[in-house]
Design an enzyme around this catalytic site. Structure first.
Site, PDB file in Angstrom:
ATOM      1  CE1 TYR A  60      -4.315  -0.067  -0.411  1.00  0.00           C
ATOM      2  CE2 TYR A  60      -4.234  -1.801   1.240  1.00  0.00           C
ATOM      3  CZ  TYR A  60      -4.920  -1.119   0.250  1.00  0.00           C
ATOM      4  OH  TYR A  60      -6.191  -1.475  -0.079  1.00  0.00           O
ATOM      5  CD  GLU A  62      -3.819   4.185   0.629  1.00  0.00           C
ATOM      6  OE1 GLU A  62      -2.769   3.529   0.788  1.00  0.00           O
ATOM      7  OE2 GLU A  62      -4.958   3.730   0.806  1.00  0.00           O
ATOM      8  CG  ASP A 206      -8.837   9.849 -23.769  1.00  0.00           C
ATOM      9  OD1 ASP A 206      -7.839   9.124 -23.969  1.00  0.00           O
ATOM     10  OD2 ASP A 206      -9.900   9.423 -23.283  1.00  0.00           O
ATOM     11  CB  THR A 232      -5.315   3.332 -21.519  1.00  0.00           C
ATOM     12  OG1 THR A 232      -5.324   3.455 -22.932  1.00  0.00           O
ATOM     13  CG2 THR A 232      -6.717   3.512 -20.970  1.00  0.00           C
ATOM     14  CE  LYS A 235      -7.685   1.635 -25.352  1.00  0.00           C
ATOM     15  NZ  LYS A 235      -7.888   2.441 -24.133  1.00  0.00           N
ATOM     16  NE  ARG A 241      -7.253  -3.915 -19.260  1.00  0.00           N
ATOM     17  CZ  ARG A 241      -7.584  -4.050 -20.548  1.00  0.00           C
ATOM     18  NH1 ARG A 241      -7.012  -4.961 -21.285  1.00  0.00           N
ATOM     19  NH2 ARG A 241      -8.503  -3.294 -21.086  1.00  0.00           N
TER      20      ARG A 241
HETATM   21  N1  DSN Z   1     -12.397  -0.040 -24.629  1.00  0.00           N
HETATM   22  C1  DSN Z   1     -11.622   0.970 -25.311  1.00  0.00           C
HETATM   23  C2  DSN Z   1     -11.566   0.735 -26.778  1.00  0.00           C
HETATM   24  O1  DSN Z   1     -11.712  -0.403 -27.191  1.00  0.00           O
HETATM   25  O2  DSN Z   1     -11.371   1.670 -27.529  1.00  0.00           O
HETATM   26  C3  DSN Z   1     -12.102   2.325 -25.002  1.00  0.00           C
HETATM   27  O3  DSN Z   1     -12.253   2.466 -23.637  1.00  0.00           O
END
Ligand code: DSN
Length: 423
Positions: A60, A62, A206, A232, A235, A241
């Site tokens: 942990y 925080e 974003d 994120t 990707k 993740r």
């Molecule tokens: N789930 C993502 C995507 O496939 O683009 C977006 O949050």
């Protein structure tokens, strides 16, 4: 051995829980033997997997490095500092927060930092390729804020910047989002900046889908243009993740406070470590070539599909993804995605702009090349892929033919092993 006798907890998963171990083994097999075309997915390296599956999950933490609410942060502080400095250097950002659990919480932190409930906000509508958290009605962001979505032009399906400007002038939003999940074209961050400046709005970019392209120089960067950038990390960036927020110096404190204690408790330190590893990998020489190849593959796949009668939304792509209107092929996006899956080609059905069909049975298919490019595939493989996709579209109900294609796909996959997977 009983759990009581395994006080050291060193028994392997295959002994402790053979059911889950077998499901993981089958998933490895599936990921190795099929073509991953989901535009938001990728394969992480063994190094990223190792960091994700490490003892850092036990801790942990925080707070932020050197200002924690728990002791024992000797390693964790260094891990988080490494993640922040590597990401900051890679993107040229003033300040980085790597603690958001994923993309949606990262975006919620931006709302918490810059807006109050019922403030007006703007973002690209979901059916036009935006994200739920950019103010779409079913999301908390569409319920707790006055959301004024903008869209794409009916004529060419590109973001209508004139509409964005007109709506911003009329509604004076506190926050404007630019960023997409199903949009195949370059985002004009400078144009959004000038609109935000005109109405005194915070500009949030974003870049979840394109972070790896931005890091690798294959898409213009919003860093230094937008006030805040969210992404994120799993990707095109090819990390675990998780998520990160990059912002200008003057917003650092507001963003950090919004993430913790505003929205979250303890950060996921194993994820933070894996983000640090991914940022190191993205700084290495090969990553720029990888990012460039993703785009070249998407464009080659687009051309090959178009020559086989597929209709591409906007007529092509500048980035990693293609959005296809399946109407000319006489099949809905969903039955087509399901048939492709049986053929070992994994994609997702998707609404297209102005789709006459419902979101759960839409006209479109979304595909992307980040994962197949991670396997080392190039333009030649994209042509084979387009041929299989056409074959499946013409033979959706011919299971023998689909099984033959699946075998051919698996054969191709054996020549291009999926990173991070030992099978
Ligand atoms: N789930 C993502 C995507 O496939 O683009 C977006 O949050």
């Amino acid at each position: 051995m009983s759990v009581k006798n395994d006080v050291q907890g060193l028994r392997p998963l295959s002994e402790v829980d053979p059911e889950i171990a077998e499901l993981i083994r089958l998933e490895e097999r599936r990921e190795a033997d099929t073509l991953r075309l989901i535009a938001s997915e990728n394969y992480v390296s063994r190094a990223v997997l190792e960091a994700t599956g490490s003892v850092l999950t036990n801790k942990y933490s925080e707070g932020y490095p050197h200002k924690r609410y728990y002791e024992g942060q000797q390693q964790i502080d260094v891990v988080e500092e490494l993640a922040r400095t590597r990401v900051a250097k890679l993107f040229g950002a003033d300040h980085v927060n790597v603690q958001p659990y994923s993309g949606s919480p990262a975006n919620l932190a931006v709302y918490l930092a810059f807006a109050q409930a019922n403030d007006t906000i703007m973002g690209l509508g979901l059916p036009a390729g935006g994200h739920l958290t950019h103010g779409w009605s079913v999301s908390i962001t569409g319920k707790y804020f006055k959301s004024v979505p903008y869209g794409v032009r009916e004529s060419d399906h590109r973001i209508d910047l004139d509409q964005v400007r007109d709506l911003a002038r009329a509604h004076r939003p506190k926050l404007i989002w630019c960023g997409t999940t199903a949009y195949p074209r370059t985002i004009d961050f400078a144009a959004f900046r000038s609109i935000a400046d005109e109405v005194g709005a915070i500009l949030a970019a974003d870049i979840a889908h394109i972070a790896g392209l931005v890091a690798g120089g294959a898409h213009p960067s919003p860093v230094g243009i937008a006030d805040v950038v969210t992404s994120t990390t799993h990707k095109t960036f090819r990390g675990p993740r998780g998520a990160m927020i990059l912002c200008k110096k003057e917003h650092a404190s507001a963003i950090d406070k919004a993430v913790f204690p505003g929205l979250q408790g303890g950060p996921h330190n194993h994820t933070t470590a894996a983000i640090a590893v991914a940022a190191k990998e993205a700084s290495e020489d090969g990553f720029r070539a990888y990012a460039k190849q993703i785009v070249q593959n998407a464009q080659a796949l687009g051309r090959a599909l178009e020559s086989r009668g597929f209709r591409l939304i906007t007529g092509g792509t500048d980035n990693h993804l293609l959005l296809i209107d399946m109407t000319p092929k006489g099949i809905g996006g969903k039955p087509y995605a399901q048939a492709l899956d049986r053929a070992g080609i994994v994609a997702n059905y998707n609404s297209i702009p102005f789709d006459p069909r419902k979101p759960f049975d839409p006209s479109g298919l979304r595909i992307g090349t980040p994962a197949v490019t991670s396997r080392g595939m190039g333009v030649a493989e994209m042509e084979r892929l387009a041929a299989w996709m056409d074959d499946v579209a013409q033979n959706v109900n011919d299971e023998a033919r689909i099984a033959r294609i699946a075998a051919e796909v698996a054969e191709l996959c054996r020549g291009f092993p999926a990173p991070g997977i030992r099978v």
